[in-house]
Structures are given as structure tokens and as C-alpha cells.
Design an enzyme around this catalytic site. Structure first.
Site, PDB file in Angstrom:
ATOM      1  N   HIS A 200       0.845  -1.198   0.000  1.00  0.00           N
ATOM      2  CA  HIS A 200       0.000   0.000   0.000  1.00  0.00           C
ATOM      3  C   HIS A 200       0.874   1.238   0.000  1.00  0.00           C
ATOM      4  O   HIS A 200       1.804   1.359   0.802  1.00  0.00           O
ATOM      5  CB  HIS A 200      -0.911   0.038   1.228  1.00  0.00           C
ATOM      6  CG  HIS A 200      -1.687   1.316   1.331  1.00  0.00           C
ATOM      7  ND1 HIS A 200      -2.810   1.549   0.565  1.00  0.00           N
ATOM      8  CD2 HIS A 200      -1.498   2.434   2.087  1.00  0.00           C
ATOM      9  CE1 HIS A 200      -3.275   2.755   0.845  1.00  0.00           C
ATOM     10  NE2 HIS A 200      -2.502   3.315   1.756  1.00  0.00           N
TER      11      HIS A 200
ATOM     12  N   ASP B 128     -15.922   3.090   6.220  1.00  0.00           N
ATOM     13  CA  ASP B 128     -14.803   4.006   6.009  1.00  0.00           C
ATOM     14  C   ASP B 128     -15.140   5.054   4.959  1.00  0.00           C
ATOM     15  O   ASP B 128     -14.794   6.229   5.111  1.00  0.00           O
ATOM     16  CB  ASP B 128     -13.548   3.238   5.596  1.00  0.00           C
ATOM     17  CG  ASP B 128     -12.376   4.179   5.338  1.00  0.00           C
ATOM     18  OD1 ASP B 128     -11.955   4.848   6.294  1.00  0.00           O
ATOM     19  OD2 ASP B 128     -11.927   4.268   4.184  1.00  0.00           O
TER      20      ASP B 128
ATOM     21  N   ARG C 262     -15.371  13.250   7.532  1.00  0.00           N
ATOM     22  CA  ARG C 262     -14.128  13.845   8.043  1.00  0.00           C
ATOM     23  C   ARG C 262     -13.615  14.918   7.097  1.00  0.00           C
ATOM     24  O   ARG C 262     -13.103  15.954   7.517  1.00  0.00           O
ATOM     25  CB  ARG C 262     -13.062  12.769   8.231  1.00  0.00           C
ATOM     26  CG  ARG C 262     -13.313  11.846   9.422  1.00  0.00           C
ATOM     27  CD  ARG C 262     -12.415  10.614   9.374  1.00  0.00           C
ATOM     28  NE  ARG C 262     -11.007  10.963   9.285  1.00  0.00           N
ATOM     29  CZ  ARG C 262     -10.075  10.178   8.761  1.00  0.00           C
ATOM     30  NH1 ARG C 262     -10.393   8.996   8.262  1.00  0.00           N
ATOM     31  NH2 ARG C 262      -8.822  10.560   8.742  1.00  0.00           N
TER      32      ARG C 262
ATOM     33  N   SER D 276      -8.407   3.857   9.027  1.00  0.00           N
ATOM     34  CA  SER D 276      -9.014   3.947   7.690  1.00  0.00           C
ATOM     35  C   SER D 276      -8.223   3.109   6.690  1.00  0.00           C
ATOM     36  O   SER D 276      -8.788   2.288   5.959  1.00  0.00           O
ATOM     37  CB  SER D 276      -9.051   5.417   7.249  1.00  0.00           C
ATOM     38  OG  SER D 276      -9.446   5.528   5.899  1.00  0.00           O
TER      39      SER D 276
ATOM     40  N   LYS E 169      -9.232  -1.139   5.143  1.00  0.00           N
ATOM     41  CA  LYS E 169      -9.334  -1.527   3.729  1.00  0.00           C
ATOM     42  C   LYS E 169      -8.315  -2.595   3.367  1.00  0.00           C
ATOM     43  O   LYS E 169      -8.622  -3.547   2.652  1.00  0.00           O
ATOM     44  CB  LYS E 169      -9.162  -0.294   2.831  1.00  0.00           C
ATOM     45  CG  LYS E 169     -10.270   0.736   2.966  1.00  0.00           C
ATOM     46  CD  LYS E 169     -10.200   1.794   1.896  1.00  0.00           C
ATOM     47  CE  LYS E 169      -9.068   2.773   2.100  1.00  0.00           C
ATOM     48  NZ  LYS E 169      -9.321   3.754   3.160  1.00  0.00           N
TER      49      LYS E 169
END
Length: 431
Positions: A82, A161, A168, A183, A187
Site C-alpha cells: 500500500h 470508512d 471527516r 481507515s 481496507k
């Protein structure tokens, strides 16, 4: 239990229980609790923080509001990577085929780009026919067949999320380490991988502007991963400069292909070798970096990694023949930026270049914008390369006429001086 009780507890700096976190996540996702009450709770979290236990409960709770992919039937350790978002970031397109060709199972779900950061899915969708959206059964089939699949995140993945992040974003509650970490991790963990390598970027072109904040975020995510018994590691990387020589969609696909053939820009390949080595260690294919580098060298020199990339394109319906044709990337307009003096080039602000690429059409200002796959930037010269006056240093491309004011904008990211300056790409490794 009521949402007001939970707000009061967090306002008074009390640690929220798993039951309290489940209550507000589930009831907000289903529409029972209104935005204004969750806004109040989020602000209390931003101001008073969360413990690791709370952040772990929040990660788990958000994960379970949607589909969780089960990859246990696939042999071996499933690995994922990621990135927190960057400019010219085509790392997964090169790293994935490398590690898959060596034997690791690279199971990746990616997102689209927004603003100055590019999305892996947008780049892959520039390939005619390439299918990013497949169901779980097809995802597993691709992984079993070829050790690699890069697919898009579906709407049924962590819906909590999506809803919380949208709130947010408009209530000034984005900037919270535990909220950001939960968050991202919700995922990543919902996609079924056993091991995750995080590329946490810092600098002008990153969400985290300095190494200290990037390190803190990485530590939060690693700690959540450990609590949930996942092998999560992180690299802190420098995003003051773009990655590689291309920024865009089609042109980044082409650069990824050249990199897999052994012609990658050196600074970019340094990151590829580092990240690929770490993933091969997580997959328990090698014991150390030295072993990994030898296998990576072989995968590139033998063309195994390049062939794996072509195999992935074909597996997911893409036309691998057309992307090998010279006319595939064929922008109608281009604007050459030339050096105004002699010296060593230094690119100092990648967000400027990412924003220019977006204005050319390579990215989106809003989720509804349509991408121009021909648009982008080619860095003819990169940092620490010597230029003479009037040498081309970058070229802007688009399908539409290029606004000449963009040539002035790119100069905000360019310095030419008499001195070399070392800007390391990998700042730290964390486990």
C-alpha cells in the site's frame, strides 16, 4: 447505550470500549445516527486522541461493515503493498510482476487517483479492455493461475470508512493519526492478505509533509497489524520528487514496462529493489535482502518479470499487443520546457508537477472528471542530472491545447544550481 453517552465519554478522555465503537460504526453506517452527532464524536477523537486498543477496535469494526475477502484456499503467504499516494507512483505495476514471477502471491486492490496523486487503477484502465473490477471468485482464480491480480476496490468493501471519510473531509477531522491508520488498515485487512508492506510517503507531494509524521503513522499501522496478527512492515520514502521519469497514465504504463525490461530510472529502481526485497522476505521466499536482490536481478534480466506483467494484462482482458505499438501513446499536443541556465537540475516540489499533470488532464479535480490518458509529463532530466542552457528538461503532453501558463507553473518545482544535492528515496524501514 446512546451515541450521546459515547460522545461524552470521548469528550472526557475516556477509552471507548469495543461495544461502544461497534455501536457508533454500525449505526452510523446504516443511517440511524445522523452526521452531526458523528461529527461531534470525530472532533472529540481529533482533540483527545485514541489508544491503540481503540484504533484496533475501530479498524475491526469498519472492516466488518462490508465484505471481507477470504484467500485462505490459496497456497502460500498472500502479500500486498500500500502506498499513501504519490506523483509518478507506478511501483505496484513493476513490483507486483517481479515478486509474482519469483513465486509470491501478490493480491492487490487499488484505488483511483484524486488531485495531484495518480491512481494505479486509472493507469491500468488506460489499457484497452483491461478489467479492474472482478468478483471474489474471479480474483482467486487469477491469483491461483498467475500469482498476481491488481483489481479495483468494490463498493461493498468497508462502506463505513467511505462514509466516515467523506464526513471527516468536510468537518476538519481528517488530521488524526489513529483515524488515518484505522481507515487505511481497515481496507487493507479486508482484502485478505497475510502480509502488507506500507510505503508511507513524506514531503511536498505526500499527505505527510515530514518524516516524523510519516513515521508516527507507520508505527500506528504496524501496531494495528500486530494486534490483528498480520505481518505489517513499512518503508518511509521521500516524495519531494516524482518517481521515475513519467507522470500520467499511458506513459506510466510504458515506463513500468521499460523498468521491467531493465531500463528503469535508477532512483525509482532503488525503491523497487528495496520494496520487492521486503515483500519476498514477508512471503518467506528468501531469508535476507542479499538473496532477494539476486532473484530480482534474475527476474528482470531473464524477462520473467516482464512476461508476468504481460500475462497479468492478458488475464484481465487487456490488449497487450496494442500497448507494445509505438502509436499507442500518441498525444496531440506537447510543450517543451527548456533549461534557462547551465547546472545540476533539482526537482523540489512534486505536488506542483502532480497538479500540472492533473490540469493537463492526467488526473481529476473531482471524482466525476474524465481522465485524458494521453496527458502527462515526461521528465527528460531528473534531479542531479547536468543540463546546459536550452536543454529540454521536461515535456508536457495533452489531447487538448496546452495552457502556456502551465510552463510558468512547473518552474515552481525546478532549481538549477552548481551543486549536487543528495536526496535519498528511502528514509527508514520499520517492522
Amino acid at each position: 447505550m446512546t451515541i450521546l453517552d459515547i460522545i461524552e465519554n470521548k469528550k472526557n478522555r475516556k477509552e471507548l470500549s469495543q461495544e461502544e465503537i461497534n455501536f457508533f460504526v454500525q449505526n452510523y453506517t446504516s443511517g440511524i445516527i445522523p452526521d452531526y452527532q458523528i461529527s461531534s464524536l470525530l472532533m472529540a477523537i481529533v482533540l483527545n486522541g485514541m489508544t491503540l486498543k481503540e484504533a484496533t477496535f475501530l479498524t475491526q469494526s469498519m472492516m466488518h461493515t462490508g465484505k471481507i475477502i477470504d484467500l485462505s484456499e490459496i497456497k502460500g503467504i498472500k502479500v500486498d503493498k500500500h502506498s499513501t499516494g504519490g506523483v509518478g507512483d507506478k511501483v505496484s505495476l513493476v513490483l507486483g510482476p517481479i515478486v509474482a514471477s519469483i513465486g509470491a502471491v501478490f493480491a492487490k486492490m487499488s484505488g483511483r487517483g484524486l488531485g495531484h496523486t495518480g491512481g494505479t487503477i486509472d493507469k491500468l484502465e488506460s489499457i484497452p479492455g483491461f478489467g479492474c473490477y472482478v468478483n471474489e471468485m474471479q480474483f482467486k482464480k487469477l491469483l491461483k493461475k498467475s500469482n498476481i491480480a491488481i483489481i479495483g476496490q468494490t463498493d461493498d468493501l468497508v462502506p463505513a470508512d467511505k462514509k466516515l471519510y467523506a464526513l471527516r473531509d468536510v468537518t476538519g477531522t481528517v488530521n488524526s493519526m489513529p483515524l488515518i491508520a484505522s481507515s487505511i488498515m481497515s481496507k487493507k485487512l479486508a482484502t485478505g492478505s497475510d502480509a502488507i508492506l506500507l510505503d508511507v510517503k513524506c514531503g511536498s507531494g505526500a499527505f505527510m509533509k515530514n518524516e516524523k509524521d510519516a513515521t508516527e503513522l507507520a508505527k500506528w499501522m504496524i501496531s494495528i497489524g500486530k494486534k490483528l496478527k498480520k505481518d505489517v512492515r513499512a518503508e518511509i520514502t521521500n516524495m519531494d520528487q516524482p518517481l521515475g521519469r513519467m507522470i500520467g497514465n499511458k506513459n506510466e504504463i510504458l515506463e513500468a514496462m521499460e523498468s521491467l525490461k531493465g531500463n528503469g530510472e535508477p532512483r525509482f529502481m532503488e525503491l523497487i529493489y528495496s520494496s520487492s526485497s521486503e515483500i519476498l522476505m514477508q512471503a518467506k521466499i528468501v531469508k535476507n535482502k542479499k538473496e532477494a536482490i539476486k532473484l530480482i536481478d534474475d527476474a528482470i534480466k531473464s524477462q520473467k518479470a516482464y512476461k508476468k506483467f504481460i500475462e497479468m494484462i492478458n488475464n484481465q482482458g487487456g490488449d497487450s499487443k496494442i500497448i507494445c505499438q509505438p502509436q499507442w501513446w500518441n498525444p496531440k499536443y506537447k510543450l517543451i520546457i527548456k533549461a534557462n541556465k547551465e547546472g545540476y537540475l533539482r526537482l523540489t516540489n512534486s505536488v506542483v508537477l502532480g497538479t500540472v499533470a492533473m490540469k493537463l488532464g492526467a488526473g481529476r479535480q473531482t471524482k466525476e472528471d474524465i481522465i485524458d490518458n494521453e496527458a502527462g509529463i515526461e521528465l527528460v532530466k531528473v534531479s542531479n542530472e547536468y543540463v546546459k542552457k536550452n536543454d529540454p528538461i521536461m515535456i508536457l503532453y495533452s489531447s487538448k491545447e496546452i495552457d502556456l501558463s502551465l510552463s510558468k507553473e512547473v518552474w515552481k518545482s525546478i532549481e538549477i544550481s552548481k551543486n549536487l544535492k543528495n536526496d535519498p528515496i528511502i528514509l527508514n524501514n520499520l517492522k
